[in-house]
Enzyme design. Structure first.
Site, mmCIF file in Angstrom:
data_model
loop_
_atom_site.group_PDB
_atom_site.id
_atom_site.type_symbol
_atom_site.label_atom_id
_atom_site.label_comp_id
_atom_site.label_asym_id
_atom_site.label_seq_id
_atom_site.Cartn_x
_atom_site.Cartn_y
_atom_site.Cartn_z
ATOM 1 N N ARG A 146 -12.587 15.977 -33.748
ATOM 2 C CA ARG A 146 -12.079 17.409 -32.589
ATOM 3 C C ARG A 146 -13.105 18.465 -33.661
ATOM 4 O O ARG A 146 -12.270 18.905 -34.074
ATOM 5 C CB ARG A 146 -10.889 17.130 -33.694
ATOM 6 C CG ARG A 146 -10.521 15.899 -32.330
ATOM 7 C CD ARG A 146 -10.321 15.811 -30.646
ATOM 8 N NE ARG A 146 -11.057 15.373 -30.099
ATOM 9 C CZ ARG A 146 -11.403 15.148 -28.517
ATOM 10 N NH1 ARG A 146 -9.716 14.994 -28.399
ATOM 11 N NH2 ARG A 146 -11.824 15.286 -27.906
ATOM 12 N N TYR B 234 1.170 -1.282 -0.107
ATOM 13 C CA TYR B 234 0.037 -0.216 -0.089
ATOM 14 C C TYR B 234 0.286 1.602 -0.355
ATOM 15 O O TYR B 234 0.533 1.587 -1.210
ATOM 16 C CB TYR B 234 -1.199 0.451 1.310
ATOM 17 C CG TYR B 234 -1.449 1.223 0.940
ATOM 18 C CD1 TYR B 234 -3.198 1.103 0.941
ATOM 19 C CD2 TYR B 234 -2.235 2.998 1.813
ATOM 20 C CE1 TYR B 234 -4.327 2.150 0.072
ATOM 21 C CE2 TYR B 234 -2.185 3.708 1.057
ATOM 22 C CZ TYR B 234 -3.992 3.066 1.202
ATOM 23 O OH TYR B 234 -4.510 4.980 0.651
ATOM 24 N N LYS C 296 0.201 8.037 -22.917
ATOM 25 C CA LYS C 296 0.814 8.387 -25.014
ATOM 26 C C LYS C 296 2.106 8.324 -24.975
ATOM 27 O O LYS C 296 2.440 6.620 -24.914
ATOM 28 C CB LYS C 296 0.362 9.783 -24.694
ATOM 29 C CG LYS C 296 -1.049 10.146 -25.236
ATOM 30 C CD LYS C 296 -1.301 10.028 -24.223
ATOM 31 C CE LYS C 296 -2.753 10.962 -24.412
ATOM 32 N NZ LYS C 296 -3.930 10.725 -23.621
ATOM 33 N N ASP D 115 1.666 20.272 -19.893
ATOM 34 C CA ASP D 115 0.701 19.600 -20.364
ATOM 35 C C ASP D 115 2.357 18.986 -20.767
ATOM 36 O O ASP D 115 2.306 19.442 -22.357
ATOM 37 C CB ASP D 115 -0.623 19.423 -21.008
ATOM 38 C CG ASP D 115 -0.712 18.273 -21.434
ATOM 39 O OD1 ASP D 115 -0.522 17.440 -21.276
ATOM 40 O OD2 ASP D 115 -1.737 17.580 -21.996
ATOM 41 N N PHE E 22 -7.185 22.033 -24.011
ATOM 42 C CA PHE E 22 -7.642 20.885 -24.659
ATOM 43 C C PHE E 22 -8.995 19.989 -23.055
ATOM 44 O O PHE E 22 -9.255 20.681 -22.292
ATOM 45 C CB PHE E 22 -6.562 19.078 -24.064
ATOM 46 C CG PHE E 22 -6.932 17.929 -24.332
ATOM 47 C CD1 PHE E 22 -7.149 17.256 -25.090
ATOM 48 C CD2 PHE E 22 -7.255 17.014 -23.140
ATOM 49 C CE1 PHE E 22 -7.376 16.296 -25.444
ATOM 50 C CE2 PHE E 22 -7.867 15.714 -22.901
ATOM 51 C CZ PHE E 22 -7.405 15.299 -24.618
ATOM 52 N N THR E 23 -9.715 19.495 -23.569
ATOM 53 C CA THR E 23 -11.007 18.871 -23.269
ATOM 54 C C THR E 23 -10.720 18.860 -21.229
ATOM 55 O O THR E 23 -11.303 19.685 -21.042
ATOM 56 C CB THR E 23 -11.748 18.063 -23.571
ATOM 57 O OG1 THR E 23 -11.019 17.103 -23.890
ATOM 58 C CG2 THR E 23 -12.251 18.119 -25.254
ATOM 59 N N PHE F 269 -18.596 14.977 -26.346
ATOM 60 C CA PHE F 269 -18.459 14.064 -26.874
ATOM 61 C C PHE F 269 -18.244 12.684 -26.492
ATOM 62 O O PHE F 269 -18.346 12.171 -27.929
ATOM 63 C CB PHE F 269 -16.700 14.691 -27.855
ATOM 64 C CG PHE F 269 -15.491 14.641 -26.158
ATOM 65 C CD1 PHE F 269 -15.633 16.145 -25.885
ATOM 66 C CD2 PHE F 269 -14.918 13.427 -27.264
ATOM 67 C CE1 PHE F 269 -14.610 15.795 -25.141
ATOM 68 C CE2 PHE F 269 -13.806 13.652 -26.514
ATOM 69 C CZ PHE F 269 -13.934 14.876 -24.679
#
Ligand code: F0G
Length: 498
Positions: free
Chosen positions: A386, A76, A262, A219, A128-129, A453
């Site tokens: 998009r 943990y 990514k 980001d 970005f969303t 979306f």
């Protein structure tokens, strides 16, 4: 003598394990997309042949990463995997503190909560969303300060991700530095088509913010792909390693949120990286509330270990060359056929300019959503809208937003598909482009309140499909004809034999 200029390159890996794909007929796909409300997010993956929905979490891990999964220390607290990830992340990105999160938006949530107070502005190089949504949930307002070229799909500017320094300076002057929460600086800007920022621009934007006492958070989700473009396009970096450019990108910023799904070559995971001790302390504290203890952040120990190995692999030059090269290969095939795509080609996918592809479909009839559905019906290739559906509504007026870019993203997962898959995709898209009059628009039947979306549903504006049959063709019980005249007479998704 061999002409070295004509030598092909191929992927720097070979396939050790395969995942068979299910072949479907056009009628199967018509049924599947109707059941999914014409939203490719709502398709079942078993109904998809080539899945270009996203490059997020869809990466193929290496044998070394799979082996690392067996080294999971599922304690943990204080898992050995956390410390290995911390070291890998510190080496690669250079920030002092790591707070692991279940994925990128977990990090965005923590950062927004600790740095944004109600009424503050958050300038950024295109939204970005999820990032923007978390900024708004914390009471902030996102303000776009990207260069104008980013909104023009035809502009060949090499760094369309750059911050427009004049816009940023004006915003700081007009709002006052105290009202600016931080600069949200995305590398390889996703919504602009995977467009990079130059190192010069990153340095200048950071210097401008710091001169006003404003922090900069990257980001850095696709910072490695950005590093590749810096090496390719920005004078002075051709001989730098990707690893060195990546550290240089990060050196100027105060921290970063990262979706490890990514660049970092894993299927799940995220990171909040920070330099400031106090902010890191606050972030660790909030992490316990929302993600899990600060040494696992909602992930299993084995996930942390796979991420540590992925971080070491992501900067290898052969890997990143093949990754960006595969995207460029698909783009080149489409460009040869004059299909309208965002240029220059970005790092993680090819973006079709749906508004030009379907000039006969009005913006209100959601051309990008319709085109993504039509591509699926034609060939079982899953893409993503998009455009206006992703942009949602204005958070104050409630009006629909119509961004300049109305795109369909063909996103390439890392190390997953071959060149033959790219050929199948290109042939389907080219065919549809040549027969674009057959594609019709959509309208909403269900619109969720948040990030619409993902779960919205639609119906065709006319008839019962978005891709009409050609004259002389018709749907029936027998094998339905394929769209392409070049294809075999079966309507199975084409299988190429290399
Ligand atoms: N930032 C960028 C630039 C992204 O592209 C994403 C995710 C996130 C943050 C959020 O990370 O998904 O791990 O929570 N992009 C995915 C995509 C969803 O398909 O482009 P996450």
């Amino acid at each position: 003598m061999t002409d070295r200029g004509r030598r092909s390159w191929a992927e720097p890996w070979k396939i050790k394990m395969v995942e068979p794909l299910r072949m479907t007929t056009r009628s199967d796909r018509e049924q599947a997309i109707r059941a999914a409300g014409y939203n490719t997010f709502l398709l079942r993956s078993e109904d998809v042949y080539i899945d270009l929905l996203t490059d997020s979490g869809t990466n193929a891990m290496s044998d070394r990463q799979w082996a690392a999964m067996m080294l999971g220390d599922e304690a943990y607290a204080g898992s050995a995997n956390f410390y290995r990830l911390e070291e890998a992340a510190r080496n690669a990105y250079g920030f002092r503190h790591l707070v692991p999160t279940h994925q990128g938006r977990g990090a965005e949530h923590l950062l927004s909560q600790i740095c944004i107070r109600p009424g503050m502005l958050v300038p950024g190089n295109m939204y970005f969303t999820t990032t923007k949504h978390h900024q708004e949930l914390a009471g902030g307002r996102f303000v776009d300060v990207i260069v104008d070229e980013a909104h023009d799909p035809a502009s060949l500017h090499p760094f369309k991700g750059n911050v427009d320094l004049a816009k940023l300076e004006r915003l700081i002057r007009e709002a006052g530095a105290d009202r600016v929460a931080y600069l949200s600086l995305e590398t390889c800007v996703n919504m602009a088509g995977g467009q990079p920022c130059s190192l010069e621009n990153i340095r200048e934007a950071c210097a401008l913010c710091h001169a006003h006492g404003i922090r900069v958070f990257l980001d850095a989700t696709r910072a490695v792909e950005n590093a590749w473009f810096i090496r390719e396009r920005e004078p002075g970096y051709a001989h730098w390693s990707i690893a060195r450019i990546l550290r240089e990108i990060c050196r100027h910023a105060d921290g970063a949120t990262i979706s490890a799904k990514k660049d970092c070559l894993v299927n799940i995971g995220g990171m909040l990286l920070l330099n400031d001790d106090d902010l890191a302390e606050e972030a660790r504290n909030l992490c316990v509330v929302y993600e899990g203890l600060h040494t696992y952040g909602g992930l299993a120990g084995r996930d942390l270990e796979a991420m540590a190995v992925g971080i070491n692999e992501m900067v290898q030059p052969e890997y990143i060359h093949a990754r960006v090269g595969q995207v460029a290969y698909l783009a080149d095939r489409l460009l040869e056929a004059r299909v309208p795509i965002v240029r220059p080609v970005g790092g993680h996918g090819v973006f079709l300019v749906a508004s030009e592809f379907l000039p006969h479909v009005r913006r209100e009839a959601l051309p990008a959503q319709a085109l993504a559905a039509a591509i699926y019906i034609d060939s079982g290739v899953r893409a993503m809208e998009r455009g206006a559906v992703s942009a949602g509504r204005d958070s104050t007026t409630g009006e629909n937003l119509y961004p300049a870019l109305e795109l369909v993203r063909l996103t390439i997962p890392r190390r997953v598909y071959t060149q033959a898959h790219m050929d199948v995709v290109a042939e389907s898209v080219i065919d549809l482009y040549e027969n674009r009059d057959l594609i019709t628009g959509l309208r909403f039947t269900y619109e969720p309140r948040r990030l619409r979306f993902f779960q919205a549903r639609f119906e065709p504006e006319q008839g019962d499909t978005v891709l009409r049959w050609r004259a002389g063709e018709q749907a029936g019980d027998g094998p339905a004809p394929a769209m392409s005249t070049r294809r075999s007479d079966t309507d199975r998704v084409p299988v190429r034999h290399p």
